[in-house]
Write an enzyme that holds these catalytic residues in place. Structure first.
Site, PDB file in Angstrom:
ATOM      1  N   CYS A  24       0.840  -1.202   0.000  1.00 15.92           N
ATOM      2  CA  CYS A  24       0.000   0.000   0.000  1.00 15.92           C
ATOM      3  C   CYS A  24       0.875   1.251   0.000  1.00 15.92           C
ATOM      4  O   CYS A  24       0.626   2.202  -0.752  1.00 15.92           O
ATOM      5  CB  CYS A  24      -0.910   0.025   1.240  1.00 15.92           C
ATOM      6  SG  CYS A  24      -2.117  -1.309   1.295  1.00 15.92           S
ATOM      7  N   CYS A  89     -23.233  40.844  11.671  1.00 11.96           N
ATOM      8  CA  CYS A  89     -24.458  40.572  10.927  1.00 11.96           C
ATOM      9  C   CYS A  89     -24.245  39.404   9.968  1.00 11.96           C
ATOM     10  O   CYS A  89     -23.153  38.845   9.873  1.00 11.96           O
ATOM     11  CB  CYS A  89     -24.907  41.808  10.156  1.00 11.96           C
ATOM     12  SG  CYS A  89     -23.721  42.352   8.910  1.00 11.96           S
ATOM     13  N   CYS A  92     -21.335  39.361   7.550  1.00  9.29           N
ATOM     14  CA  CYS A  92     -20.046  38.923   8.107  1.00  9.29           C
ATOM     15  C   CYS A  92     -19.909  37.407   8.008  1.00  9.29           C
ATOM     16  O   CYS A  92     -18.834  36.889   7.688  1.00  9.29           O
ATOM     17  CB  CYS A  92     -19.933  39.345   9.573  1.00  9.29           C
ATOM     18  SG  CYS A  92     -20.001  41.123   9.836  1.00  9.29           S
ATOM     19  N   ASP A 508     -36.626  -1.405  14.926  1.00  8.77           N
ATOM     20  CA  ASP A 508     -36.079  -2.723  15.222  1.00  8.77           C
ATOM     21  C   ASP A 508     -36.845  -3.240  16.436  1.00  8.77           C
ATOM     22  O   ASP A 508     -37.204  -2.453  17.321  1.00  8.77           O
ATOM     23  CB  ASP A 508     -34.587  -2.608  15.539  1.00  8.77           C
ATOM     24  CG  ASP A 508     -34.000  -3.932  15.972  1.00  8.77           C
ATOM     25  OD1 ASP A 508     -34.101  -4.897  15.206  1.00  8.77           O
ATOM     26  OD2 ASP A 508     -33.464  -3.994  17.092  1.00  8.77           O
ATOM     27  N   ASP A 709     -30.945   0.073  18.453  1.00  5.78           N
ATOM     28  CA  ASP A 709     -30.056   0.253  19.605  1.00  5.78           C
ATOM     29  C   ASP A 709     -28.782  -0.574  19.543  1.00  5.78           C
ATOM     30  O   ASP A 709     -27.829  -0.305  20.254  1.00  5.78           O
ATOM     31  CB  ASP A 709     -30.800  -0.092  20.904  1.00  5.78           C
ATOM     32  CG  ASP A 709     -31.007  -1.594  21.069  1.00  5.78           C
ATOM     33  OD1 ASP A 709     -31.227  -2.271  20.046  1.00  5.78           O
ATOM     34  OD2 ASP A 709     -30.943  -2.080  22.210  1.00  5.78           O
ATOM     35  N   ASP A 713     -27.575  -2.705  14.239  1.00  3.73           N
ATOM     36  CA  ASP A 713     -28.487  -1.689  13.709  1.00  3.73           C
ATOM     37  C   ASP A 713     -27.725  -0.517  13.096  1.00  3.73           C
ATOM     38  O   ASP A 713     -28.313   0.282  12.359  1.00  3.73           O
ATOM     39  CB  ASP A 713     -29.394  -1.138  14.826  1.00  3.73           C
ATOM     40  CG  ASP A 713     -30.353  -2.179  15.367  1.00  3.73           C
ATOM     41  OD1 ASP A 713     -30.792  -3.026  14.571  1.00  3.73           O
ATOM     42  OD2 ASP A 713     -30.648  -2.148  16.572  1.00  3.73           O
TER      43      ASP A 713
END
Length: 824
Positions: A24, A89, A92, A508, A709, A713
């Site tokens: 790599c 403002c 900006c 789920d 949860d 999932d």
């Protein structure tokens, strides 16, 4: 072709992630080394670092990360939030974002006017804090160091308090002067004021103009130096016009030609404008501080000391001295100092400050407890498991901070308009002045020059890009802050906007609609088996001994409860979505669902009737097979969470289609769905198939939320338009989600969607009033109604309207703090 190394070459070191072997690093060296202008490219695989020497005249350093990414590797960036001084403002905001985005190495910038912060994603190898600071300094703004890990630095808080105190002093001075100037002006109303009275007005107005209004001059001059105009420019030009005209009229009246020989002065106009603008800014600052109180209150929850057991003695130490594994004593009424696990004692814990739930939770040995929650009744000892930025409280603070610094896509239009707003207004003001000066005599009996001057000032003063800039961020700040108090962590403006558009919500089943803690309800024997119930349970418990699956833990717990001796299985193999297999006492044991038995070609006809009855009752049956023969069934039940049915009904009443997604068999799933009032069920879904189901629903044109949860999932949560993770679940699920619910009650799902809709409603209200205010106010200030209706907006009223526009936007956002929780 590579260049010869020369003195003008530069060297850059880039961190590289994702390399798995030396080949790599060789690929990166080859790719980068072949680029024109690169004289040397070296990649250290062990240190995960690429060093490149190059000629900056031939190639940009920004190209190297891009080339490395094309090869499939990652050059990690840093995401930090920096306070910014000098923004006044929305113009900006647009200017700062453009300046920072143009810098090399900066990949993403979000600037928030309400929090006065910039959230910047950048490559430290290409640019650092000094480079960012210098770039903004050249644009007229001051970038301050990023927040420390401990939270908001005290000097930052002190700076804000000092600014507020100074603003209040200027407001008082300008307010008193305004009252005196108005009283003296009214004394001579209708006539040219005598020189002595004009001098008094001049003496009163001058300190207001240059002390109280000094910040507007500094801002305007800073803008001129850097080639832009902003809100300060409008106020400075408007008030200066009135002040200097009046000064000339006081000391050199002959210089000013007027038709009726009266020399009018407008000191009252300049003084009142400054007083009203300062009043608006002071109220706005107070309101913005109130909007950001959620984070401050969360930080204040952290206790300062803890009672620990060291070398057999009980001592009190600072939180900063704690280490993971410390034994901490917590007495009734005390705050739990950090996250930990109870190893002795039990108690009732109030976690309302984290979850928003007022009912205390009973905690036993082995249960997790969280820092900042309150020990209500019992005494217990806990081991420290997480400290500093790893604690639940710290993660909540970080999520809220990030959310409050985010933008909703709906803000983009306002940002584009803000970028050209001030120059457009100044041009319009000049046109207004010229029109009334040249043609005013045809529409009014008033002196044309005076009329034109007042219209010019009114247009400058009434224009307000501030309201446009505050419309979205203040609503997000208050909405996410309110959510934090309710135990709902919304990750930002984009999540809010998507949540508002939801039409489908997928749950789920296990751990979300149910507690995720199944218990053995039935142990049934097959007609031909020679085993008794306890032998069957012992075999199943032995096989499941090493598994962490909830169903496995239920079987093991039941076996232990009955006092059965469990053995260690051999050749154990988990079959996700099906069951488990292995050897116990040289017997090949298979435990799983019906699909596993069918695929293993095992005849289960002898227990078919029992299987159907169990599933129709909402139970989850597991079939035990020993040496190819069915031995019996173990059925488990998983209790539904309180109020689950009511909250499903609530979601359906909100117009959402509710779908239950589960790996359970069809009959069990349908039985559970019937209890909850869910009409659509997708059953027998393997963990890897959840993402495909979510994508399929999205492809049919629906905007989908996924509620889950567990670790399995997480991919589905990330694939959904809005991922909602229950905080009682895993860190992985929470990381993948857009909304995290700290508690385990699905009532918060309803609350999170309703809060998202309420926040987006406030954003749209704010943007509507900010646009309408300018669309209606500026033409009236320019005098378009005067020829027909005789209506002309005086500069003082223009200043009052401008100040109120910003305050009303922030005030409207603050109403979200009253947002109620769902009753169920």
């Amino acid at each position: 072709m590579r260049d010869v190394i020369s003195e003008k070459n530069e060297t850059i070191a880039l961190p590289v992630k994702g390399m798995s072997c030396a080949s790599c690093s060789a690929r990166i060296e080859k790719k980068v080394g072949e680029l024109d202008g690169v004289s040397l490219a070296k990649v250290n695989f062990a240190a995960e670092m690429a060093t490149v020497e190059f000629d900056p005249e031939k190639i940009s350093a920004e190209q190297f990360p891009e080339e490395i990414k094309k090869l499939g590797f990652e050059v990690p960036s840093v995401h930090e939030t920096f306070p910014i001084e000098g923004m006044t403002c929305a113009s900006c905001v647009s200017r700062v974002e453009k300046k920072l985005s143009s810098l090399p190495g900066v990949s993403d910038v979000k600037v928030n006017l309400a929090t006065e912060q910039a959230s910047i994603e950048y490559l430290p190898a290409l640019i650092g804090f000094d480079g960012l600071k210098e770039a903004l300094s050249n644009a007229g703004y001051n970038l301050r160091p990023a927040k420390s890990e401990e939270g908001l630095p005290s000097d930052e808080e002190n700076r804000h308090l000092k600014e507020l105190s100074t603003l209040k002093l200027k407001l008082i001075v300008s307010g008193i002067a305004s009252i005196l100037v108005m009283a003296l002006s009214m004394k001579g109303e209708g006539t040219a004021l005598p020189l002595s009275l004009n001098l008094m007005l001049f003496l009163l107005a001058t300190p207001v103009q240059f002390y109280c209004g000094g910040q507007f001059y500094r801002g305007a001059i800073n803008g001129i130096r850097h080639g832009y105009a902003d809100m300060n420019t409008l106020i400075a030009v408007g008030t200066s016009t009135a002040y200097f005209y009046s000064t000339v009229a006081t000391f050199f009246p002959s210089w000013i030609r007027v038709t009726d020989e009266k020399v009018a002065v407008y000191f009252d106009t300049s003084v009142m404008i400054i007083a009203l603008v300062l009043l608006g800014r002071w109220m706005e600052s107070r309101a913005k501080r109130s909007a950001s109180n959620a984070i401050k209150k969360l930080m204040q929850l952290q206790p300062r000391t803890a009672t620990v057991e060291r070398q057999g003695e009980e001592i009190e130490i600072s939180i900063s001295e704690l280490v993971v594994g410390d034994r901490v004593w917590v007495r009734p009424g005390e705050q739990i100092p950090v996250d930990g696990k109870i190893f002795e004692g039990n108690s009732s814990i109030d976690e309302s400050m984290l979850t928003g739930e007022s009912v205390p939770l009973e905690k036993q040995v082995g249960d997790d407890v969280f820092g900042a929650s309150i020990n209500k009744t019992g005494f217990f000892k806990m081991k420290v498991t997480r400290l500093g930025q790893d604690t639940v409280l710290a993660k909540i603070i970080k999520l809220v901070e990030e959310a409050q610094g985010s933008k909703a896509p709906v803000q983009k239009l306002a940002d584009r308009i803000a970028g050209v707003f001030v120059p457009s207004v100044m041009g319009l003001a000049v046109i207004t002045f010229l029109f009334w000066w040249l043609f005013g005599k045809y529409f009014t009996e008033l002196p044309a020059f005076s009329f034109a001057l007042m219209s010019f000032i009114s247009v400058l003063i009434i224009a307000c890009p501030c309201a446009l800039g505050l419309a979205t961020p203040t609503a997000i700040m208050v909405g996410t802050g309110r959510g934090a108090k309710m135990g709902i962590l919304i990750k930002g403006g984009e999540a809010l906007e998507r949540a508002e558009k939801l039409d489908t919500i997928v749950f789920d089943k296990t751990g979300t609609l149910t507690w995720g803690k199944p218990e053995v309800a039935d142990v049934l024997l097959a007609p031909a088996t020679k085993l008794d119930a306890e032998q069957l349970l012992a075999l199943a418990g032995s096989l499941e001994k090493g598994s962490e699956h909830p169903l496995a833990q239920a079987v093991v717990s039941e076996a232990k409860r009955r006092g059965l001796k469990l053995k260690t299985p051999v050749d154990f193999n988990a079959l996700p979505g099906f069951g488990v297999e292995g050897k116990v006492d040289d017997q090949k044991v298979l435990l799983g669902n019906k699909r596993l038995m069918v695929e293993s070609q095992i005849d289960i006809s002898s227990i078919d009737n029992e299987l159907v009855k169990l599933m129709e009752n909402g139970k989850t049956p597991m079939i035990l097979c020993v040496d190819g023969q069915v031995a019996g069934l173990i059925a488990t039940t998983d209790a539904l969470k309180p109020h689950a049915k009511e909250n499903i009904l609530h979601l359906k009443q909100m117009g959402l289609e509710v779908i239950m997604l589960t790996g359970d068999n069809s009959k069990t799933a349908q039985a559970v769905a019937a209890q909850l009032g869910i009409d659509r069920v997708v059953s027998e879904v393997l963990p890897s198939g959840k993402v495909d189901e979510i994508k399929r629903i999205k492809q049919s044109g629906h905007c989908v939320a996924m509620v889950g949860d567990g670790i399995n999932d997480a991919p589905a949560l990330a694939a959904a338009d809005v991922g909602i993770a229950l905080g009682s679940g895993t860190d992985v699920a929470m990381e993948a989600s857009d909304i995290t619910l700290i508690g385990s009650d699905i009532k918060a799902v309803v609350e999170s969607i309703k809060l998202s809709k309420a926040t987006m409603s406030k954003i749209r209200q704010n943007l509507f009033w900010a646009f309408i205010y300018n669309i209606v106010g500026i033409p009236i200030a320019a005098g378009v109604l005067y020829p027909t209706y005789g209506i002309l907006l005086q500069p003082v009223f223009a200043a009052a309207a401008m100040s109120l526009s910003s305050v009303s936007v922030v005030g409207n956002s603050l109403l979200l703090n009253r947002y109620p929780k769902v009753n169920s």
